[in-house]
Design a protein around this motif. Structure first.
Motif, PDB file in Angstrom:
ATOM      1  N   ASP A 199       0.806  -1.220   0.000  1.00 43.90           N
ATOM      2  CA  ASP A 199       0.000   0.000   0.000  1.00 43.90           C
ATOM      3  C   ASP A 199       0.837   1.267   0.000  1.00 43.90           C
ATOM      4  OD1 ASP A 199      -2.293  -1.476  -0.011  1.00 43.90           O
ATOM      5  OD2 ASP A 199      -2.499  -1.513   2.168  1.00 43.90           O
ATOM      6  N   ALA A 200       2.071   1.179   0.514  1.00 43.57           N
ATOM      7  CA  ALA A 200       2.917   2.373   0.609  1.00 43.57           C
ATOM      8  C   ALA A 200       4.377   1.977   0.492  1.00 43.57           C
ATOM      9  CB  ALA A 200       2.667   3.101   1.927  1.00 43.57           C
ATOM     10  N   LEU A 201       5.202   2.958   0.171  1.00 47.65           N
ATOM     11  CA  LEU A 201       6.640   2.740   0.069  1.00 47.65           C
ATOM     12  C   LEU A 201       7.315   3.120   1.383  1.00 47.65           C
ATOM     13  CD1 LEU A 201       7.265   4.253  -3.458  1.00 47.65           C
ATOM     14  CD2 LEU A 201       7.507   1.851  -2.852  1.00 47.65           C
ATOM     15  N   PRO A 202       8.488   2.559   1.653  1.00 43.79           N
ATOM     16  CA  PRO A 202       9.234   2.992   2.839  1.00 43.79           C
ATOM     17  C   PRO A 202       9.582   4.473   2.747  1.00 43.79           C
ATOM     18  CG  PRO A 202      10.165   0.984   1.888  1.00 43.79           C
ATOM     19  CD  PRO A 202       9.164   1.487   0.906  1.00 43.79           C
ATOM     20  N   ASP A 203       9.773   5.106   3.909  1.00 42.41           N
ATOM     21  CA  ASP A 203      10.161   6.517   3.924  1.00 42.41           C
ATOM     22  C   ASP A 203      11.447   6.719   3.141  1.00 42.41           C
ATOM     23  OD1 ASP A 203       7.988   7.198   5.433  1.00 42.41           O
ATOM     24  OD2 ASP A 203       9.040   7.089   7.345  1.00 42.41           O
ATOM     25  N   SER A 204      11.491   7.814   2.397  1.00 40.23           N
ATOM     26  CA  SER A 204      12.646   8.083   1.553  1.00 40.23           C
ATOM     27  C   SER A 204      12.691   9.568   1.250  1.00 40.23           C
ATOM     28  CB  SER A 204      12.545   7.276   0.246  1.00 40.23           C
ATOM     29  OG  SER A 204      13.495   7.718  -0.691  1.00 40.23           O
ATOM     30  N   ALA A 205      13.898  10.056   0.914  1.00 40.06           N
ATOM     31  CA  ALA A 205      14.032  11.451   0.498  1.00 40.06           C
ATOM     32  C   ALA A 205      13.487  11.664  -0.905  1.00 40.06           C
ATOM     33  CB  ALA A 205      15.508  11.857   0.546  1.00 40.06           C
ATOM     34  N   LEU A 206      13.238  10.565  -1.633  1.00 38.70           N
ATOM     35  CA  LEU A 206      12.691  10.664  -2.974  1.00 38.70           C
ATOM     36  C   LEU A 206      11.184  10.902  -2.913  1.00 38.70           C
ATOM     37  CD1 LEU A 206      14.640   7.669  -4.566  1.00 38.70           C
ATOM     38  CD2 LEU A 206      15.218  10.099  -4.694  1.00 38.70           C
ATOM     39  N   VAL A 207      10.616  11.309  -4.044  1.00 48.19           N
ATOM     40  CA  VAL A 207       9.189  11.590  -4.143  1.00 48.19           C
ATOM     41  C   VAL A 207       8.512  10.446  -4.901  1.00 48.19           C
ATOM     42  CG1 VAL A 207       7.460  13.235  -4.960  1.00 48.19           C
ATOM     43  CG2 VAL A 207       9.699  14.050  -4.190  1.00 48.19           C
ATOM     44  N   SER A 208       7.312  10.063  -4.466  1.00 49.69           N
ATOM     45  CA  SER A 208       6.584   8.988  -5.140  1.00 49.69           C
ATOM     46  C   SER A 208       5.199   9.459  -5.553  1.00 49.69           C
ATOM     47  CB  SER A 208       6.457   7.759  -4.239  1.00 49.69           C
ATOM     48  OG  SER A 208       5.669   8.046  -3.106  1.00 49.69           O
ATOM     49  N   ALA A 209       4.700   8.878  -6.644  1.00 54.26           N
ATOM     50  CA  ALA A 209       3.341   9.137  -7.120  1.00 54.26           C
ATOM     51  C   ALA A 209       2.735   7.794  -7.507  1.00 54.26           C
ATOM     52  CB  ALA A 209       3.351  10.084  -8.312  1.00 54.26           C
ATOM     53  N   LYS A 210       1.561   7.491  -6.967  1.00 54.44           N
ATOM     54  CA  LYS A 210       0.936   6.204  -7.297  1.00 54.44           C
ATOM     55  C   LYS A 210       0.433   6.212  -8.735  1.00 54.44           C
ATOM     56  CE  LYS A 210      -1.526   3.789  -4.320  1.00 54.44           C
ATOM     57  NZ  LYS A 210      -2.644   3.218  -3.492  1.00 54.44           N
ATOM     58  N   ILE A 211       0.771   5.154  -9.464  1.00 52.09           N
ATOM     59  CA  ILE A 211       0.300   5.000 -10.837  1.00 52.09           C
ATOM     60  C   ILE A 211      -1.001   4.204 -10.869  1.00 52.09           C
ATOM     61  CG2 ILE A 211       0.843   4.063 -13.121  1.00 52.09           C
ATOM     62  CD1 ILE A 211       2.476   6.524 -12.355  1.00 52.09           C
ATOM     63  N   CYS A 212      -1.052   3.098 -10.127  1.00 43.86           N
ATOM     64  CA  CYS A 212      -2.255   2.266 -10.137  1.00 43.86           C
ATOM     65  C   CYS A 212      -2.190   1.251  -9.007  1.00 43.86           C
ATOM     66  CB  CYS A 212      -2.406   1.530 -11.471  1.00 43.86           C
ATOM     67  SG  CYS A 212      -1.102   0.292 -11.770  1.00 43.86           S
ATOM     68  N   ASP A 213      -3.342   0.656  -8.717  1.00 39.09           N
ATOM     69  CA  ASP A 213      -3.421  -0.515  -7.862  1.00 39.09           C
ATOM     70  C   ASP A 213      -3.559  -1.743  -8.761  1.00 39.09           C
ATOM     71  OD1 ASP A 213      -3.323   0.720  -5.306  1.00 39.09           O
ATOM     72  OD2 ASP A 213      -5.400   1.361  -5.568  1.00 39.09           O
ATOM     73  N   MET A 214      -2.859  -2.806  -8.393  1.00 38.05           N
ATOM     74  CA  MET A 214      -2.871  -4.022  -9.187  1.00 38.05           C
ATOM     75  C   MET A 214      -3.407  -5.162  -8.322  1.00 38.05           C
ATOM     76  SD  MET A 214      -2.045  -5.045 -12.286  1.00 38.05           S
ATOM     77  CE  MET A 214      -0.888  -3.768 -12.781  1.00 38.05           C
ATOM     78  N   PRO A 215      -4.666  -5.623  -8.543  1.00 34.67           N
ATOM     79  CA  PRO A 215      -5.223  -6.690  -7.711  1.00 34.67           C
ATOM     80  C   PRO A 215      -4.469  -8.010  -7.911  1.00 34.67           C
ATOM     81  CG  PRO A 215      -6.637  -6.256  -9.591  1.00 34.67           C
ATOM     82  CD  PRO A 215      -5.593  -5.188  -9.592  1.00 34.67           C
TER      83      PRO A 215
END
Length: 314
Positions: free
Chosen positions: A148-164
């Motif tokens: 559901d989420a990525l580990p904390d990071s100095a980088l920026v993330s944007a969700k593209i999609c959910d994959m069932p």
């Protein structure tokens, strides 16, 4: 010393032949112009201007330096214009990393259409299961599959999609071992786990009317970290397994696999775009992420349309 600023002042003195005029164009005092020229001459260990009470004349060294200063300042102006353009329209080389399966199914066709729509952009695409060091390896965008989420990071993330994810097996396996009609029946079956950082290896999590149920898996005869490899093993009738819909759908559509216990939902995975910073984000990066998200939304909706989710019969 601000060498670029001093170069600009020197060029203005040379072109106007006047400290006063150069001061007015630079919006500084005449005495400051004189100090800048003196500082440049000390720095270069060369006299650039011969000064009289009536005019300013370039020396031979000053003539050569003027020529180089104009070239350097022109390159600086060009570089600044190109950098500003990167924030106004997509331009330049877009360097993208993606996991192999997701990249082949979604990123390649999306990138092809993106390049058609943005003729000033070219692309370098790397497909690999290895998670790269975004900055060290020089990627603009890295696509990652996670929970559901990525580990904390100095980088920026944007969700593209959910994959069932779906639980499935080959018809031949079902014919041989029977259909598990309830979660408790899985204990008597060959359950093959997918070994990934975002899915549990020792258990499967089901969500149904009774809420969340965690099922401890029996000892597996095969473990693999590749969803595509697991899909092949399942179609060969080796057991029952949880697959991301991305890897399962071709076999489900062809009938090589059928869904099991489809009254339950399993943990889904998510695809994220990782990039370096939100501030002054390059236009090609921003537009690519938005384009990919829209492309995948449409593609997933089309893939799932009309899909038969009925449970196999015994």
């Amino acid at each position: 010393m601000d060498i670029l600023k001093n170069m600009k002042v020197f060029v203005r003195v040379a072109e106007t032949g006047s400290f006063t005029a150069a001061a007015r164009l630079s919006d500084i005092a005449t005495g400051q112009v004189s100090r800048i020229i003196s500082d440049l001459e000390v720095h270069l260990r060369s006299r650039l201007l011969n000064r009289t009470t009536r005019k300013v004349v370039l020396t031979d060294a000053g003539q050569r330096y003027l020529h180089r200063c104009k070239d350097i300042l022109a390159l600086v102006d060009l570089s600044e214009a190109e950098a500003a353009q990167a924030n106004s329209e997509p331009v330049g080389v877009l360097r993208v990393h993606a996991p192999l399966s997701f990249g082949q199914v979604y990123v390649v066709p999306a990138l092809t259409r993106y390049l058609e729509a943005n003729p000033m952009v070219s692309a370098e695409l790397t497909l690999s299961q290895r998670i790269p060091d975004l900055l060290h390896d020089g990627y603009d965008v890295s696509l990652r599959i996670a929970g559901d989420a990525l580990p904390d990071s100095a980088l920026v993330s944007a969700k593209i999609c959910d994959m069932p994810c779906v639980l499935c097996a080959a018809p031949a396996y079902i014919e041989r071992r029977g259909v598990p009609h309830g979660i408790e029946d899985l204990a008597a079956h060959a359950c093959l786990p997918l070994v990934t950082p975002h899915l549990a290896v020792e258990s499967w999590t089901f969500l149904g009317e009774e809420g969340q149920v965690d099922v401890k898996l029996p000892t597996a005869r095969l473990r693999t970290n590749s969803a595509d490899a697991l899909a092949v093993a399942l179609t060969e009738g080796l057991g029952i397994g949880v697959l991301p819909m991305l890897s399962a759908l071709p076999a489900l559509r062809s009938g090589a696999l059928v869904r099991i216990l489809d009254d339950y939902r399993l943990q889904s995975t998510s695809v994220f775009a990782i990039y370096a910073s939100r501030q002054y984000l390059d236009r090609k990066i921003r537009t690519w992420i938005d384009f990919l998200r829209d492309f995948v939304d449409v593609a997933l909706a089309g893939n799932m349309e009309g899909f038969n989710e009925s449970e196999p019969t015994s």
